[in-house]
Design a protein around this motif. Sequence first.
Motif, PDB file in Angstrom:
ATOM      1  N   GLY A 263     -13.900 -31.506  99.498  1.00  0.00           N
ATOM      2  CA  GLY A 263     -14.718 -30.805  98.514  1.00  0.00           C
ATOM      3  C   GLY A 263     -14.720 -31.504  97.171  1.00  0.00           C
ATOM      4  O   GLY A 263     -15.760 -31.607  96.512  1.00  0.00           O
ATOM      5  N   TYR A 267     -18.028 -33.202  95.244  1.00  0.00           N
ATOM      6  CA  TYR A 267     -18.440 -32.390  94.096  1.00  0.00           C
ATOM      7  C   TYR A 267     -19.584 -33.051  93.312  1.00  0.00           C
ATOM      8  O   TYR A 267     -20.627 -32.430  93.085  1.00  0.00           O
ATOM      9  CB  TYR A 267     -17.234 -32.145  93.179  1.00  0.00           C
ATOM     10  CG  TYR A 267     -17.572 -31.394  91.924  1.00  0.00           C
ATOM     11  CD1 TYR A 267     -17.571 -30.010  91.913  1.00  0.00           C
ATOM     12  CD2 TYR A 267     -17.892 -32.065  90.734  1.00  0.00           C
ATOM     13  CE1 TYR A 267     -17.878 -29.306  90.759  1.00  0.00           C
ATOM     14  CE2 TYR A 267     -18.203 -31.372  89.580  1.00  0.00           C
ATOM     15  CZ  TYR A 267     -18.187 -29.995  89.600  1.00  0.00           C
ATOM     16  OH  TYR A 267     -18.497 -29.306  88.462  1.00  0.00           O
ATOM     17  N   MET A 270     -22.925 -33.602  95.445  1.00  0.00           N
ATOM     18  CA  MET A 270     -23.593 -32.328  95.710  1.00  0.00           C
ATOM     19  C   MET A 270     -24.224 -31.777  94.437  1.00  0.00           C
ATOM     20  O   MET A 270     -25.377 -31.311  94.444  1.00  0.00           O
ATOM     21  CB  MET A 270     -22.578 -31.323  96.268  1.00  0.00           C
ATOM     22  CG  MET A 270     -22.021 -31.672  97.642  1.00  0.00           C
ATOM     23  SD  MET A 270     -23.249 -31.506  98.953  1.00  0.00           S
ATOM     24  CE  MET A 270     -23.489 -29.743  98.987  1.00  0.00           C
ATOM     25  N   LEU A 286     -26.382 -25.484 104.723  1.00  0.00           N
ATOM     26  CA  LEU A 286     -25.227 -26.145 104.103  1.00  0.00           C
ATOM     27  C   LEU A 286     -23.996 -25.230 104.100  1.00  0.00           C
ATOM     28  O   LEU A 286     -22.863 -25.699 104.285  1.00  0.00           O
ATOM     29  CB  LEU A 286     -25.568 -26.556 102.673  1.00  0.00           C
ATOM     30  CG  LEU A 286     -26.578 -27.696 102.520  1.00  0.00           C
ATOM     31  CD1 LEU A 286     -26.909 -27.938 101.059  1.00  0.00           C
ATOM     32  CD2 LEU A 286     -26.044 -28.983 103.153  1.00  0.00           C
ATOM     33  N   ALA A 287     -24.201 -23.929 103.904  1.00  0.00           N
ATOM     34  CA  ALA A 287     -23.073 -22.992 103.910  1.00  0.00           C
ATOM     35  C   ALA A 287     -22.433 -22.935 105.298  1.00  0.00           C
ATOM     36  O   ALA A 287     -21.197 -22.999 105.428  1.00  0.00           O
ATOM     37  CB  ALA A 287     -23.549 -21.602 103.489  1.00  0.00           C
ATOM     38  N   ALA A 290     -20.572 -26.197 106.000  1.00  0.00           N
ATOM     39  CA  ALA A 290     -19.274 -26.293 105.318  1.00  0.00           C
ATOM     40  C   ALA A 290     -18.203 -25.548 106.096  1.00  0.00           C
ATOM     41  O   ALA A 290     -17.073 -26.034 106.271  1.00  0.00           O
ATOM     42  CB  ALA A 290     -19.390 -25.730 103.898  1.00  0.00           C
ATOM     43  N   THR A 320     -14.344 -23.462  98.870  1.00  0.00           N
ATOM     44  CA  THR A 320     -14.556 -24.773  98.269  1.00  0.00           C
ATOM     45  C   THR A 320     -16.043 -25.043  98.050  1.00  0.00           C
ATOM     46  O   THR A 320     -16.461 -25.490  96.969  1.00  0.00           O
ATOM     47  CB  THR A 320     -13.945 -25.865  99.165  1.00  0.00           C
ATOM     48  OG1 THR A 320     -12.538 -25.627  99.310  1.00  0.00           O
ATOM     49  CG2 THR A 320     -14.152 -27.245  98.569  1.00  0.00           C
ATOM     50  N   ALA A 321     -16.851 -24.754  99.077  1.00  0.00           N
ATOM     51  CA  ALA A 321     -18.298 -24.934  98.942  1.00  0.00           C
ATOM     52  C   ALA A 321     -18.891 -23.905  97.986  1.00  0.00           C
ATOM     53  O   ALA A 321     -19.822 -24.204  97.232  1.00  0.00           O
ATOM     54  CB  ALA A 321     -18.955 -24.831 100.313  1.00  0.00           C
TER      55      ALA A 321
END
Length: 505
Positions: A263, A267, A270, A286-287, A290, A320-321
């Motif tokens: 993550g 960072y 992203m 994306l969720a 992750a 984290t996401a």
Amino acid sequence: MASFIIRRLIASIFVLLAATFLMYILVSFAGDPLEDLKQSSAPNKAELIESRTKLLNLDVAPPLRYFLWLGALFRGDFGVSIQNQPVNALLANAITSTLTLVTTATVVAILLGLTVGIVSALRQYSGFDYGVTLIAFLFFSLPIFWVAVLLKQYGAIQLNNWLGDPVIAPPVIIGASIVSGLVWLSLLGGRWKKRLIVFGVSAVATAAVLTYLSLTQWFADPGIGIFVYIPLVIGIAFAVTAVSVSLRHRKALYASLIVAVIGIALYQPMTNYILNNMTLGLFLILAVLAIVVSGVIGWFMGSPDRWPVVRTTAIVGFFTAGLIALNKYMSYWEAYSNSSRVRGRPIATVGSSTPGLGGNFWVQGIDLFTHLLLPTIAIILISFASYTRYSRASLLEVMNQDYIRTARAKGLTQRTVVVRHAFRNALIPITTIIAFDVGAIIGGAVVTETVFGWVGMGRLFVTGLSASDPNPVMAFFVVTGTLAVLFNLIADLVYAGLDPRIKVG
């Protein structure tokens, strides 16, 4: 299991049929849908009465009219309102509005209430326990309309005024620091020397953070930043691992830290590139990605006992996401707050969106958040109190059982006793409460919707009932009755999952 579900569904169908018949008869005799036309002075009053009579089949006796309504329902048609509007469209808008409003509030209230209730039970008769008990009874006794009005006054009007120049006054910093110190002091306990050290450290840390936020005017242009993100995700990895499997499980800890490092590495890419042209579909992909990737890391590192590690890394990956997405939302806060439609008053008091706002995915998300904030807090405050008391009482009862004493006598750690033995059984009575509450809340937070101008299920029901409009009322009743039956069935299945002694068959 399958036969049990089928039997329950068949029984539920007959229950719903009987309930809808009684409800239809009561609604039919509760008022006259033609009353407003009969009192009208329109020159074509007779034609209007005849038209509405044919539209709603009012020339048919209510018991027979019910079967006409039921036949249309089996075709997926809830009929029309007295204004000749399709009830299907009214219901779709109402359900969307209500689900948007209550889903987040319900989930947060359940998680927060269970967490605080469990901690309160584990710290029984401590200062924290007495404080939580006082706050829970206070919130439980407050009328929801009064809470909503106070939130509009101080959570919107006063807060919007403060956001124009977000400087935290020194008395507020001192007061918040003292409260933070008292909370941590009561949570950790121990000897007075240790408790005073905890009080001092937490108070100083709180004062330092609030002073920094005030000097930098962080609330005017908020953000997380990489230097804050790094310790946050590493702390999340340790905290989630400690609660999920304990820090002694080295494979889970190392896997969680790997997820945190990934993550940290992602960072900047992203934030600066990948999340710029965002859509709802891509956001959901994306969720899920992750969570799946984090779970895969846990799977490869967790052998031979993989599933606890997968669960731990998936939770770490979610948070984290989530922090990266939160930082992206924050980066658009200043642009949203200073837009021509918002004009420096971002905390909304009425409605579910800002008319004519426009903007990208992130701006629309902030707009939804600012409209959800106050009604969500109002629902959380009331629901949180009951969940806290129920979870505390349930866990205290379980902690006094013989099998808990046996687990402790075997030398199991406190975390294992609470998480694996006590907590699971304490959830059984709470599951019943949640099943009833979810069905009721989805039925519409009538007062909250009225105060904050949301047109949801509750407003649909009240408006239809006051206008003697049977079809919207019946649509509301069918949806909420079906949800009540469904969630009670889910609760029965959850019982069997929580307690192996319960057999569903």
